[in-house]
Design an enzyme around this catalytic site. Structure first.
Site, PDB file in Angstrom:
ATOM      1  N   PHE A 195       0.808  -1.238   0.000  1.00  0.00           N
ATOM      2  CA  PHE A 195       0.000   0.000   0.000  1.00  0.00           C
ATOM      3  C   PHE A 195       0.835   1.280   0.000  1.00  0.00           C
ATOM      4  O   PHE A 195       0.331   2.338  -0.335  1.00  0.00           O
ATOM      5  CB  PHE A 195      -0.942   0.007   1.223  1.00  0.00           C
ATOM      6  CG  PHE A 195      -0.275   0.409   2.522  1.00  0.00           C
ATOM      7  CD1 PHE A 195      -0.046   1.753   2.815  1.00  0.00           C
ATOM      8  CD2 PHE A 195       0.153  -0.536   3.437  1.00  0.00           C
ATOM      9  CE1 PHE A 195       0.582   2.135   4.000  1.00  0.00           C
ATOM     10  CE2 PHE A 195       0.777  -0.172   4.613  1.00  0.00           C
ATOM     11  CZ  PHE A 195       0.998   1.178   4.896  1.00  0.00           C
ATOM     12  N   LYS A 249      -1.261  -7.148  -9.499  1.00  0.00           N
ATOM     13  CA  LYS A 249      -2.277  -7.224  -8.442  1.00  0.00           C
ATOM     14  C   LYS A 249      -1.867  -6.159  -7.439  1.00  0.00           C
ATOM     15  O   LYS A 249      -1.008  -6.382  -6.603  1.00  0.00           O
ATOM     16  CB  LYS A 249      -2.259  -8.619  -7.808  1.00  0.00           C
ATOM     17  CG  LYS A 249      -3.540  -9.055  -7.117  1.00  0.00           C
ATOM     18  CD  LYS A 249      -3.962  -8.184  -5.956  1.00  0.00           C
ATOM     19  CE  LYS A 249      -3.115  -8.390  -4.722  1.00  0.00           C
ATOM     20  NZ  LYS A 249      -3.391  -7.349  -3.683  1.00  0.00           N
ATOM     21  N   GLU A 277      -4.986  -3.847  -2.240  1.00  0.00           N
ATOM     22  CA  GLU A 277      -6.427  -3.566  -2.167  1.00  0.00           C
ATOM     23  C   GLU A 277      -6.699  -2.318  -1.321  1.00  0.00           C
ATOM     24  O   GLU A 277      -7.790  -1.771  -1.348  1.00  0.00           O
ATOM     25  CB  GLU A 277      -7.189  -4.785  -1.625  1.00  0.00           C
ATOM     26  CG  GLU A 277      -6.896  -5.182  -0.178  1.00  0.00           C
ATOM     27  CD  GLU A 277      -5.619  -6.019  -0.005  1.00  0.00           C
ATOM     28  OE1 GLU A 277      -4.739  -5.971  -0.883  1.00  0.00           O
ATOM     29  OE2 GLU A 277      -5.505  -6.697   1.037  1.00  0.00           O
ATOM     30  N   SER A 301       4.973  -7.142   3.415  1.00  0.00           N
ATOM     31  CA  SER A 301       5.522  -7.491   4.731  1.00  0.00           C
ATOM     32  C   SER A 301       6.278  -8.825   4.657  1.00  0.00           C
ATOM     33  O   SER A 301       6.035  -9.640   3.759  1.00  0.00           O
ATOM     34  CB  SER A 301       4.370  -7.600   5.732  1.00  0.00           C
ATOM     35  OG  SER A 301       3.453  -8.570   5.270  1.00  0.00           O
ATOM     36  N   CYS A 350       9.546   1.596   3.521  1.00  0.00           N
ATOM     37  CA  CYS A 350      10.407   0.465   3.895  1.00  0.00           C
ATOM     38  C   CYS A 350      11.831   0.938   4.122  1.00  0.00           C
ATOM     39  O   CYS A 350      12.644   0.204   4.657  1.00  0.00           O
ATOM     40  CB  CYS A 350      10.342  -0.629   2.855  1.00  0.00           C
ATOM     41  SG  CYS A 350      11.047  -0.108   1.308  1.00  0.00           S
ATOM     42  N   GLU A 354       8.706  -4.554  13.326  1.00  0.00           N
ATOM     43  CA  GLU A 354       8.465  -3.465  12.380  1.00  0.00           C
ATOM     44  C   GLU A 354       7.191  -2.739  12.809  1.00  0.00           C
ATOM     45  O   GLU A 354       6.117  -3.354  12.883  1.00  0.00           O
ATOM     46  CB  GLU A 354       8.298  -4.005  10.948  1.00  0.00           C
ATOM     47  CG  GLU A 354       8.062  -2.889   9.944  1.00  0.00           C
ATOM     48  CD  GLU A 354       7.896  -3.369   8.507  1.00  0.00           C
ATOM     49  OE1 GLU A 354       7.298  -4.429   8.282  1.00  0.00           O
ATOM     50  OE2 GLU A 354       8.368  -2.653   7.605  1.00  0.00           O
TER      51      GLU A 354
HETATM   52  P1  NAD Z   1       1.197  -6.733   2.997  1.00  0.00           P
HETATM   53  O1  NAD Z   1       2.205  -7.819   3.096  1.00  0.00           O
HETATM   54  O2  NAD Z   1       0.057  -6.733   3.940  1.00  0.00           O
HETATM   55  O3  NAD Z   1       0.531  -6.740   1.534  1.00  0.00           O
HETATM   56  C1  NAD Z   1       1.321  -6.744   0.367  1.00  0.00           C
HETATM   57  C2  NAD Z   1       0.556  -7.457  -0.740  1.00  0.00           C
HETATM   58  O4  NAD Z   1       0.330  -8.814  -0.357  1.00  0.00           O
HETATM   59  C3  NAD Z   1      -0.811  -6.847  -1.032  1.00  0.00           C
HETATM   60  O5  NAD Z   1      -0.998  -6.806  -2.417  1.00  0.00           O
HETATM   61  C4  NAD Z   1      -1.790  -7.809  -0.356  1.00  0.00           C
HETATM   62  O6  NAD Z   1      -3.013  -7.916  -1.045  1.00  0.00           O
HETATM   63  C5  NAD Z   1      -1.053  -9.132  -0.402  1.00  0.00           C
HETATM   64  N1  NAD Z   1      -1.351  -9.979   0.765  1.00  0.00           N
HETATM   65  C6  NAD Z   1      -1.527  -9.565   2.052  1.00  0.00           C
HETATM   66  N2  NAD Z   1      -1.726 -10.626   2.870  1.00  0.00           N
HETATM   67  C7  NAD Z   1      -1.665 -11.731   2.085  1.00  0.00           C
HETATM   68  C8  NAD Z   1      -1.778 -13.121   2.341  1.00  0.00           C
HETATM   69  N3  NAD Z   1      -2.020 -13.590   3.560  1.00  0.00           N
HETATM   70  N4  NAD Z   1      -1.656 -13.979   1.305  1.00  0.00           N
HETATM   71  C9  NAD Z   1      -1.418 -13.532   0.061  1.00  0.00           C
HETATM   72  N5  NAD Z   1      -1.294 -12.206  -0.236  1.00  0.00           N
HETATM   73  C10 NAD Z   1      -1.412 -11.317   0.753  1.00  0.00           C
HETATM   74  O7  NAD Z   1       2.006  -5.361   3.045  1.00  0.00           O
HETATM   75  P2  NAD Z   1       1.429  -3.871   3.146  1.00  0.00           P
HETATM   76  O8  NAD Z   1       0.856  -3.652   4.504  1.00  0.00           O
HETATM   77  O9  NAD Z   1       0.586  -3.564   1.960  1.00  0.00           O
HETATM   78  O10 NAD Z   1       2.769  -3.026   2.973  1.00  0.00           O
HETATM   79  C11 NAD Z   1       3.626  -2.707   4.042  1.00  0.00           C
HETATM   80  C12 NAD Z   1       4.789  -3.663   4.118  1.00  0.00           C
HETATM   81  O11 NAD Z   1       5.517  -3.658   2.892  1.00  0.00           O
HETATM   82  C13 NAD Z   1       5.795  -3.275   5.189  1.00  0.00           C
HETATM   83  O12 NAD Z   1       6.205  -4.434   5.849  1.00  0.00           O
HETATM   84  C14 NAD Z   1       6.939  -2.667   4.397  1.00  0.00           C
HETATM   85  O13 NAD Z   1       8.193  -2.730   5.043  1.00  0.00           O
HETATM   86  C15 NAD Z   1       6.907  -3.490   3.160  1.00  0.00           C
HETATM   87  N6  NAD Z   1       7.557  -2.842   2.035  1.00  0.00           N
HETATM   88  C16 NAD Z   1       8.777  -3.310   1.657  1.00  0.00           C
HETATM   89  C17 NAD Z   1       9.444  -2.719   0.618  1.00  0.00           C
HETATM   90  C18 NAD Z   1      10.804  -3.212   0.196  1.00  0.00           C
HETATM   91  O14 NAD Z   1      11.312  -2.749  -0.802  1.00  0.00           O
HETATM   92  N7  NAD Z   1      11.403  -4.138   0.918  1.00  0.00           N
HETATM   93  C19 NAD Z   1       8.867  -1.634  -0.058  1.00  0.00           C
HETATM   94  C20 NAD Z   1       7.612  -1.187   0.347  1.00  0.00           C
HETATM   95  C21 NAD Z   1       6.961  -1.803   1.405  1.00  0.00           C
END
Ligand code: NAD
Length: 492
Positions: A152, A176, A179, A229, A284, A385
């Site tokens: 997000f 994808k 959401e 994450s 991040c 985190e």
């Molecule tokens: P998230 O892991 O909740 O969601 C990321 C994606 O995974 C979304 O598209 C979501 O729909 C999908 N998703 C979520 N839960 C899922 C599941 N159980 N099974 C399958 N798909 C699933 O992450 P977020 O809250 O959207 O973003 C924040 C996180 O992203 C933080 O941990 C941040 O550090 C990380 N991030 C990392 C980087 C990097 O370059 N390392 C960059 C940006 C964000």
């Protein structure tokens, strides 16, 4: 629900309404008002996108690279023309300030620019006469259908870490998006539609876990790029790899910043405050742990506390606002719970951002800048985190002790040092276990022509996003060894 209230998928060159039975509200986090609804598309719609991409790939891979990048040149121009409009959409769905959203779009555009260089970047290499009369060539060929799953916090930029490289190298691409922030990509795909990609080359499927699982399982999808994450990154990496796919999965972070006593304190304070509280700490590459060395703490802690307490928090499109809300009510509650956990574990809440309201936006999901001091290095809060505007402080006596504190964490996305000593900077750069390192820099974000190099629990895979890593990730090498004996030419 009328179609206009529901975001659409873009499959095989058409905007289509999802058959989803579940829709989620998309809210402006500064006002808590519902802006639109996003469908949680069923796996069958991912399958349709994958099949359309598979059909499109047969022709798209034959289009010469110099022609394949022409739609990307048009895309770059459209992104520039619509940069402010897109930045407003980002602020409204993601909460960051307008300036931060503009900067995000700039970084997104830079990835399109790099991918426009594919005719050169994708070149192979060769040797004549590896044995007498035998030549050897190495070509790069696209994989086929590839997909990205994004988080997000950068709704405009992170998808463009992948899409431009994927299609420029000759693949067909499915996104994808998160959401929580699906409207930015809805608009960006409308722009993509004007660029001249054949149907099936760029596709958009909105959704959540079911759509992700369909991507992980579909046999036509050869490679998956994930950002989010760590627990989900690990899941995507494992399940994707089990299905024989190439996976790059970027995870979470807990980024330490070391402040040496010889640092330029005015500069260090300003930059660390921007890193910790910019984008409400939902980056991040946000600095989230400060480790002061020796006497640095005397000046730094007080100056940072002032910077935190004076930061102007509000709706990101309002004049003068320096920090917006966090993404959801659940996120705000989770961050506040973690601050309380830190307190229970012995940290001192030096600046408390809980229970504060922004006038005119009383329903918004605001957490103000928060500083936890004397965070015990072994506490849960020191390693979890938080992904919000919360900065934890620890103190060390020597640079060796500080580097040990940096290296004992499981994440390895970024580590920074503030110092005027080249020797300290070099020691730090050489010894820290992190893939993105900053020296007198608070957000060590690699430019589009460098790989975004998270390590350890911040990354699963080998090839990272952006630049040459992106080109390598989306292509397979093919080595050809050729013999064309001269005597054959005499036959004709
Ligand atoms: P998230 O892991 O909740 O969601 C990321 C994606 O995974 C979304 O598209 C979501 O729909 C999908 N998703 C979520 N839960 C899922 C599941 N159980 N099974 C399958 N798909 C699933 O992450 P977020 O809250 O959207 O973003 C924040 C996180 O992203 C933080 O941990 C941040 O550090 C990380 N991030 C990392 C980087 C990097 O370059 N390392 C960059 C940006 C964000």
């Amino acid at each position: 629900m009328s179609p206009s209230k529901q975001l659409l998928n873009y499959i095989n060159g058409q905007w289509v309404q999802s058959r989803a039975t579940e829709l989620l509200e998309v809210k402006n986090p500064a006002t808590a008002q519902v802006m639109t609804h996003v469908p949680l598309s069923p796996g069958a719609e991912v399958n349709e996108a994958a099949e359309a991409a598979q059909r499109a790939f047969r022709e798209w891979r034959r289009v010469p690279a110099v022609e394949r990048v022409q739609p990307l040149y048009r895309f770059k121009r459209l992104l520039e023309e619509h940069r402010e409009e897109l930045a407003r959409i980002i602020t409204n769905e993601c909460g960051k300030t307008f300036a931060e959203s503009l900067a995000e779009m700039q970084r997104a555009i830079e990835n399109v620019e790099v991918a426009c260089g594919i005719p050169s970047l994708m070149q192979g290499f060769n040797n004549e006469d590896i044995a007498r009369g035998i030549d050897e060539h190495c070509f790069r060929q696209p994989l086929g259908v590839v997909a990205a799953i994004t988080p997000f916090n950068f709704p405009g930029m992170v998808p463009l870490w992948f899409l431009p490289y994927a299609v420029a190298t000759g693949n067909c691409f499915i996104l994808k998006p998160s959401e929580k922030v699906p409207t930015t990509m809805q608009r960006i795909y409308q722009l993509l539609e004007e660029c001249g990609f054949p149907p099936g080359v760029v596709q958009l499927v909105n959704g959540a876990k079911e759509a992700v699982d369909a991507i992980l399982d579909h046999p036509a999808i050869r490679a998956i790029s994930f950002v989010g994450s760590t627990p989900v990154a690990r899941y995507v990496y494992e399940r994707g790899a089990r299905a024989g796919k190439r996976v790059q999965a970027q995870g979470g972070a807990k980024n330490p910043v070391v402040i040496m006593p010889d640092a330029d304190m005015e500069m260090a304070t300003r930059i660390v405050a921007d890193s910790a509280f910019g984008c409400a700490g939902q980056r991040c590459l946000a600095a989230s742990v400060g480790i002061t060395v020796g006497e640095a703490r005397n000046v730094f802690v007080e100056a940072l506390a002032d910077a935190a307490a004076s930061r102007k928090v509000g709706y990101g499109l309002d004049e003068g606002v320096e920090m917006g809300p966090v993404i959801t009510a659940e996120s705000k509650a989770r961050i506040e719970r973690l601050i309380a956990l830190g307190e229970r574990e012995g940290a001192q809440v030096l600046v408390d951002g809980r229970n504060k309201k922004v006038k005119g936006y009383e329903d918004g999901y605001f957490v103000f800048p928060t500083i936890l001091d004397h965070v015990p290095p072994n506490s849960e809060i020191a390693h979890t985190e938080i992904f919000g505007p919360v900065f934890s402080l620890m103190h060390a006596e020597t640079i060796e002790e500080a580097i040990a504190l940096v290296n004992e964490r499981s994440y390895g996305n970024m580590a920074c040092i503030f110092t005027t000593s080249g020797a300290h900077a070099r020691q730090f750069r050489y010894e820290v276990q992190a893939g993105n390192v900053g020296v007198n820099v608070g957000v060590a974000a690699p430019m589009a022509f460098f790989p975004f190099s998270g390590w350890r629990d911040s990354f699963f895979g080998v090839l990272h996003a952006q630049g040459m890593h992106g080109v390598e990730f989306y292509t397979e090498t093919k080595v050809v060894v050729e013999r064309w004996p001269k005597e054959w030419s005499r036959k004709f």
